[in-house]
Design a protein around this motif. Structure first.
Motif, PDB file in Angstrom:
ATOM      1  N   PRO A 425     -48.582 -25.451   5.653  1.00  0.00           N
ATOM      2  CA  PRO A 425     -48.144 -26.831   5.367  1.00  0.00           C
ATOM      3  C   PRO A 425     -46.761 -26.806   4.714  1.00  0.00           C
ATOM      4  O   PRO A 425     -46.516 -26.028   3.792  1.00  0.00           O
ATOM      5  CB  PRO A 425     -49.203 -27.353   4.404  1.00  0.00           C
ATOM      6  CG  PRO A 425     -50.371 -26.413   4.538  1.00  0.00           C
ATOM      7  CD  PRO A 425     -49.779 -25.095   4.873  1.00  0.00           C
ATOM      8  N   ALA A 431     -46.609 -29.405   9.217  1.00  0.00           N
ATOM      9  CA  ALA A 431     -46.986 -28.001   9.061  1.00  0.00           C
ATOM     10  C   ALA A 431     -46.392 -27.201  10.211  1.00  0.00           C
ATOM     11  O   ALA A 431     -46.016 -27.757  11.258  1.00  0.00           O
ATOM     12  CB  ALA A 431     -48.498 -27.842   9.032  1.00  0.00           C
ATOM     13  N   LEU A 460     -52.145 -34.246   9.871  1.00  0.00           N
ATOM     14  CA  LEU A 460     -50.768 -33.920  10.257  1.00  0.00           C
ATOM     15  C   LEU A 460     -50.194 -34.960  11.211  1.00  0.00           C
ATOM     16  O   LEU A 460     -50.880 -35.414  12.142  1.00  0.00           O
ATOM     17  CB  LEU A 460     -50.715 -32.542  10.929  1.00  0.00           C
ATOM     18  CG  LEU A 460     -51.085 -31.332  10.067  1.00  0.00           C
ATOM     19  CD1 LEU A 460     -50.988 -30.048  10.891  1.00  0.00           C
ATOM     20  CD2 LEU A 460     -50.187 -31.244   8.841  1.00  0.00           C
TER      21      LEU A 460
END
Length: 537
Positions: A425, A431, A460
């Motif tokens: 990350p 990430a 994400l």
């Protein structure tokens, strides 16, 4: 406060109490005959002492059984002994018998104390132990006074501490000769004394046994005891050490029935069990310290039980149905093999111990066959029965270690796979997943699973797949990457590929691979800039 005596009996407590009841009832029968016939006024009080505490034990044991609503064992009673029958054993033998009884009693009660937990039963066995310690003192003191106590051999006191320098030392007692250690001298001496008492006892019991088969069984036992006495004495004499002298005046010539055949067989069977345990202890003394240290977390008595158990099974192989023995040996080998793995023993160590088993057991069988002058074909028949079972144990041990090693390899491979697909990350919702090495179908599946699982977990918005560490990108690899990107899009994560080196780009073009709408950047820095990250001045 909780009454801990109301806790249910455990299996070790049940077996200890049951065995104690049997032993005390047989003691009362045998000692009642001794008490009626003893002439030595110094021996009589000791017999009376043992009779009294044996009767006390039986009464306390019955209280335990009644309290637990446990069936009272069918022990031995007045029907199993004729106390008025003519004298069968000399007073000297009776005194030696009592001392040996104290040794066995101390060992058994100490073992029980190590396995029981209820306070009331612990208190009982402490009393039992104290009784046998006192019996040991009384019998030994009188033997010393009367000059019948046989002292173990003396050896010179070492002038320095020495260490075993070669593993060959372990084979010294079985192969190339070396001086005996004090441990080996002790085992030899104890074995001689035990077999001496056992031989005299068996001679007397054989004289009064009623059943023909029981008589024959006892006579075989007498021959075996004599063989062991000769064998162990010879070893001591070759080292210029004194061996205990045998005496043949322990038994009278009476043939009148004194004990029931049931009592006789129980008594002799108990002796055999004790002898089997002693053989296991002798085997233990041959093992190297590393092997024993690995098993240090196991109680010593338990290790001896395991070894005595397999020695018993191999003995059964000579007269039992082979499938029955095979089943017992298979279970033993699987249990011990798993324990060896759990205790960190190497396969070479466990196989070496098996080799020692073969050596010790064959020494016993060889001496027995030579003593009884069996033909070579008989030796071959015994070998055909014993060796396959030892080989069977060997095979099971190897199989267990193979399964264990395969499991370790599988776990190691899984751990390596997890390390090969890291996700780093960078910021909330962003990430990077650096991919190094070859991407095959299995690894592509792992990359997809990791990307989807951790992508959803980290919520994400962007995932950068950096393939700068991938050496080859062909049609299959490209398709796998394309599938990963599409799967990420379905959970709302935008994927970007970085690290496409010039040579990889040429290969992709020459193969006509279409990356479609997948965003690509040469470097991770460019990808981060595309997302909105920039270097701080």
């Amino acid at each position: 406060m909780e009454d801990k005596t109301k806790i249910r009996l455990t299996a070790p407590e049940m077996s200890a109490l049951w065995g104690q009841y049997q032993n005390d009832t047989i003691s009362i029968c045998v000692l009642s005959h001794f008490f009626k016939k003893v002439e030595d006024e110094e021996v009589r009080p000791i017999i009376e002492f043992v009779l009294n505490f044996s009767k006390n034990h039986v009464n306390r044991l019955k209280e335990f059984f009644y309290k637990e609503k446990f069936p009272v064992p069918v022990g031995f009673t007045a029907d199993d002994v004729d106390a008025k029958a003519p004298k069968l054993f000399s007073d000297t033998f009776v005194l030696m018998y009592l001392r040996n009884m104290s040794i066995l009693g101390m060992a058994a009660s100490s073992l029980a104390l190590g396995t029981i937990t209820r306070p009331d039963i612990i208190a009982f066995y402490k009393d039992v132990l104290v009784s046998f310690v006192k019996l040991q003192d009384l019998s030994k003191d009188l033997m010393l006074k009367q000059g019948t106590y046989i002292r173990p051999p003396f050896v010179s006191t070492p002038d320095k501490v020495d260490f075993v320098k070669k593993q060959q030392f372990l084979k010294g007692f079985l192969g190339e000769k070396r001086p005996l250690t004090t441990v080996e001298i002790t085992h030899l001496f104890i074995n001689i004394q035990t077999n001496m008492i056992g031989k005299s006892l068996i001679i007397g019991l054989a004289q009064v046994a009623q059943n023909k088969e029981v008589k024959e069984y006892l006579l075989r036992g007498k021959q075996l005891a004599q063989k062991h006495m000769d064998l162990f004495s010879d070893v001591l004499k070759k080292e210029d050490l004194p061996a205990p002298m045998a005496w043949d005046t322990a038994v009278t010539d009476s043939t009148t029935k004194v004990f029931s055949d049931k009592l006789i067989m129980f008594h002799v069977t108990a002796m055999i069990a004790a002898g089997k345990g002693e053989l296991a202890r002798n085997f233990s003394s041959l093992l190297d310290s590393e092997y024993k240290n690995k098993l240090i977390q196991r109680e010593e008595h338990k290790i001896l039980e395991w070894r005595a158990e397999i020695i018993g099974y191999l003995g059964e192989a000579l007269f039992e149905e082979q499938p029955i023995v095979s089943k017992k040996i298979t279970k033993w080998a699987r249990d011990i093999g798993k324990l060896a793995v759990e205790n960190g023993l190497s396969l070479s160590q466990i196989l070496k111990s098996l080799t020692l088993f073969r050596t010790v057991i064959w020494d016993v069988f060889t001496e027995e066959l030579q003593q009884r002058k069996f033909a070579a074909i008989t030796m071959l028949d015994v070998s055909k029965k014993i060796d396959p079972f030892i080989d069977q144990i060997n095979h099971i041990f190897v199989e267990i270690y193979e399964i264990y090693n395969n499991e370790k390899m599988k776990l190691a491979y899984m751990a390596l796979e997890e390390l090969s697909v890291p996700m780093v990350p960078l910021s909330k919702g962003i990430a990077v997943m650096p991919i190094v090495g070859q991407i095959d179908t299995q690894r592509a599946k792992l990359i997809m699973e990791t990307a989807l699982e951790k992508g959803a977990k980290l919520q994400l918005n962007y995932l950068i797949l950096d393939i700068s560490g991938v050496l080859i990108v062909d049609t299959m690899v490209a398709n796998n990457i394309f599938e990963i990107v599409k799967a990420l899009q379905l959970i709302g994560t935008k994927a970007m590929i970085t690290g496409i080196r010039p040579e990889i780009a040429q290969t992709v073009v020459s193969l006509g691979i279409e990356l479609g709408t997948i965003k690509t950047k040469a470097t991770l820095e460019q990808a981060l800039a595309e997302i909105g990250f920039s270097k701080l001045d």
